[in-house]
Design a protein around this motif. Structure first.
Motif, PDB file in Angstrom:
ATOM      1  N   THR A  26       0.809  -1.222   0.000  1.00  0.00           N
ATOM      2  CA  THR A  26       0.000   0.000   0.000  1.00  0.00           C
ATOM      3  C   THR A  26       0.839   1.268   0.000  1.00  0.00           C
ATOM      4  O   THR A  26       0.275   2.366  -0.034  1.00  0.00           O
ATOM      5  CB  THR A  26      -0.927   0.018   1.225  1.00  0.00           C
ATOM      6  OG1 THR A  26      -0.135  -0.070   2.421  1.00  0.00           O
ATOM      7  CG2 THR A  26      -1.888  -1.161   1.189  1.00  0.00           C
ATOM      8  N   VAL A  27       2.165   1.149   0.042  1.00  0.00           N
ATOM      9  CA  VAL A  27       3.023   2.337   0.032  1.00  0.00           C
ATOM     10  C   VAL A  27       2.938   3.002  -1.341  1.00  0.00           C
ATOM     11  O   VAL A  27       3.093   2.353  -2.369  1.00  0.00           O
ATOM     12  CB  VAL A  27       4.479   1.963   0.360  1.00  0.00           C
ATOM     13  CG1 VAL A  27       5.385   3.182   0.243  1.00  0.00           C
ATOM     14  CG2 VAL A  27       4.570   1.376   1.750  1.00  0.00           C
ATOM     15  N   GLY A  28       2.682   4.299  -1.340  1.00  0.00           N
ATOM     16  CA  GLY A  28       2.555   5.037  -2.587  1.00  0.00           C
ATOM     17  C   GLY A  28       1.160   5.052  -3.157  1.00  0.00           C
ATOM     18  O   GLY A  28       0.924   5.713  -4.174  1.00  0.00           O
ATOM     19  N   ASP A  32      -1.727   5.459   1.550  1.00  0.00           N
ATOM     20  CA  ASP A  32      -0.436   5.802   2.139  1.00  0.00           C
ATOM     21  C   ASP A  32      -0.591   7.027   3.038  1.00  0.00           C
ATOM     22  O   ASP A  32      -1.218   8.019   2.659  1.00  0.00           O
ATOM     23  CB  ASP A  32       0.579   6.081   1.033  1.00  0.00           C
ATOM     24  CG  ASP A  32       1.999   6.076   1.560  1.00  0.00           C
ATOM     25  OD1 ASP A  32       2.176   5.847   2.769  1.00  0.00           O
ATOM     26  OD2 ASP A  32       2.934   6.305   0.767  1.00  0.00           O
ATOM     27  N   SER A  33      -0.001   6.962   4.215  1.00  0.00           N
ATOM     28  CA  SER A  33      -0.121   8.062   5.172  1.00  0.00           C
ATOM     29  C   SER A  33       0.986   7.936   6.203  1.00  0.00           C
ATOM     30  O   SER A  33       1.791   6.997   6.185  1.00  0.00           O
ATOM     31  CB  SER A  33      -1.495   8.042   5.855  1.00  0.00           C
ATOM     32  OG  SER A  33      -1.653   6.842   6.598  1.00  0.00           O
ATOM     33  N   LEU A  36       0.550   4.771   8.236  1.00  0.00           N
ATOM     34  CA  LEU A  36       1.026   3.571   7.547  1.00  0.00           C
ATOM     35  C   LEU A  36       2.535   3.425   7.685  1.00  0.00           C
ATOM     36  O   LEU A  36       3.037   2.324   7.950  1.00  0.00           O
ATOM     37  CB  LEU A  36       0.635   3.625   6.071  1.00  0.00           C
ATOM     38  CG  LEU A  36       1.170   2.479   5.209  1.00  0.00           C
ATOM     39  CD1 LEU A  36       0.575   1.151   5.639  1.00  0.00           C
ATOM     40  CD2 LEU A  36       0.894   2.733   3.734  1.00  0.00           C
ATOM     41  N   ARG A  37       3.265   4.514   7.524  1.00  0.00           N
ATOM     42  CA  ARG A  37       4.727   4.433   7.646  1.00  0.00           C
ATOM     43  C   ARG A  37       5.135   4.045   9.072  1.00  0.00           C
ATOM     44  O   ARG A  37       6.087   3.276   9.267  1.00  0.00           O
ATOM     45  CB  ARG A  37       5.346   5.777   7.264  1.00  0.00           C
ATOM     46  CG  ARG A  37       5.014   6.243   5.843  1.00  0.00           C
ATOM     47  CD  ARG A  37       5.541   5.285   4.788  1.00  0.00           C
ATOM     48  NE  ARG A  37       5.161   5.682   3.444  1.00  0.00           N
ATOM     49  CZ  ARG A  37       5.917   6.444   2.649  1.00  0.00           C
ATOM     50  NH1 ARG A  37       7.088   6.887   3.062  1.00  0.00           N
ATOM     51  NH2 ARG A  37       5.494   6.747   1.429  1.00  0.00           N
ATOM     52  N   GLY A 100       9.357   3.953  -0.622  1.00  0.00           N
ATOM     53  CA  GLY A 100       9.403   5.120   0.256  1.00  0.00           C
ATOM     54  C   GLY A 100      10.219   6.252  -0.331  1.00  0.00           C
ATOM     55  O   GLY A 100       9.878   7.432  -0.159  1.00  0.00           O
ATOM     56  N   LEU A 105       6.333  11.407   1.678  1.00  0.00           N
ATOM     57  CA  LEU A 105       5.045  11.860   2.201  1.00  0.00           C
ATOM     58  C   LEU A 105       4.876  13.370   2.131  1.00  0.00           C
ATOM     59  O   LEU A 105       3.826  13.871   1.727  1.00  0.00           O
ATOM     60  CB  LEU A 105       4.886  11.395   3.656  1.00  0.00           C
ATOM     61  CG  LEU A 105       4.625   9.906   3.872  1.00  0.00           C
ATOM     62  CD1 LEU A 105       4.569   9.596   5.359  1.00  0.00           C
ATOM     63  CD2 LEU A 105       3.326   9.488   3.201  1.00  0.00           C
ATOM     64  N   ASP A 143       9.904  10.866   7.720  1.00  0.00           N
ATOM     65  CA  ASP A 143      10.023  10.112   6.476  1.00  0.00           C
ATOM     66  C   ASP A 143      11.485   9.879   6.124  1.00  0.00           C
ATOM     67  O   ASP A 143      11.899   8.755   5.810  1.00  0.00           O
ATOM     68  CB  ASP A 143       9.306  10.875   5.360  1.00  0.00           C
ATOM     69  CG  ASP A 143       9.076  10.007   4.143  1.00  0.00           C
ATOM     70  OD1 ASP A 143       9.302   8.797   4.249  1.00  0.00           O
ATOM     71  OD2 ASP A 143       8.680  10.541   3.094  1.00  0.00           O
TER      72      ASP A 143
END
Length: 235
Positions: A26-28, A32-33, A36-37, A100, A105, A143
């Motif tokens: 779900t990254v990107g 994504d938020s 999530l990270r 990432g 972000l 990030d």
């Protein structure tokens, strides 16, 4: 006791690695938020803790020269499963690092959809949307710091895999499975004829009275249809 402990650790590692794999996908994306990270960071750290514990426990057992042959074979199967799980974890961590870096972000992004609206109102809206809150500015460094930490952790997992191969040499092609290949298919095929025979035995023969009643019903139905057609033509 040691085997049950290793199985429990490996089961926890498998579940954590699977969870991390789904989060990385779900990254990107639209989901994504910042949360999530942070969840990715917690999950991969938990997976690494389980990996270190599992590696230490399996290494200590497999380096024991007094281990019985059947016990050694079982622990070697666990070792192969553990090494495969660790390879998947390393691959997902590398994927998370690449995604990432490609989708930061808090970096300014070019909008993917241009509506074509222009004028004073759009300028005011653009200035309002470009205003960043103090909270986002404070979290903006997370990030970058997380990517640096993730890069170090990827190297650590790679070193763990190399150390594993140096301490315990268990080639994957030498580990034998518990059952022969295709055993499930063979059991299904062998159960097929018996099930067919049992169905035929339960079904029995055809009842002559029921067959005669079906024939008579069909004849009456055909006669009724023919009579209806004749009446329609005469009228």
């Amino acid at each position: 006791m040691a085997r049950e402990e290793c199985k429990a650790l490996l089961d926890g590692l498998n579940k954590t690695t699977a969870c991390y794999h789904h989060l990385v996908l779900t990254v990107g994306g639209s989901a994504d938020s910042q949360n999530l990270r942070q969840e990715l960071q917690k999950t991969r750290q938990k997976a690494q803790e389980l990996a270190v514990s599992t590696c230490a426990r399996l290494t200590a057992v497999l380096r024991d020269r007094g281990l019985a042959a059947d016990e050694r074979a079982e622990f070697e199967r666990l070792w192969v499963a553990f090494s495969g799980c660790l390879d998947l974890l390393e691959a997902d961590m590398r994927r998370a690092l690449e995604l990432g870096a490609a989708f930061p972000l808090h970096a300014p992004r070019r909008p993917l959809v241009r509506t074509g609206v222009a004028g004073a109102s759009s300028g005011v809206a653009a200035r309002a949307l470009s205003t960043r809150s103090l909270r986002l500015e404070a979290e903006g460094d997370f990030d970058v710091a997380d990517l640096r930490e993730l890069e170090r952790e990827v190297l650590q997992v790679g070193e763990m895999i190399d150390n594993m191969e140096m301490k315990v040499n268990v080639p994957r092609w030498t580990v034998q499975a518990r059952q022969a290949a295709g055993a499930e298919l063979l059991s299904t095929v062998s159960a097929g004829p018996s099930s067919v025979v049992s169905v035929e035995e339960r079904g029995g023969g055809c009842d002559p009275r029921k067959a005669l009643a079906a024939i008579l019903f069909g004849a009456v139905l055909l006669a009724a249809v023919a009579l209806a057609v004749c009446v329609a033509k005469l009228s």
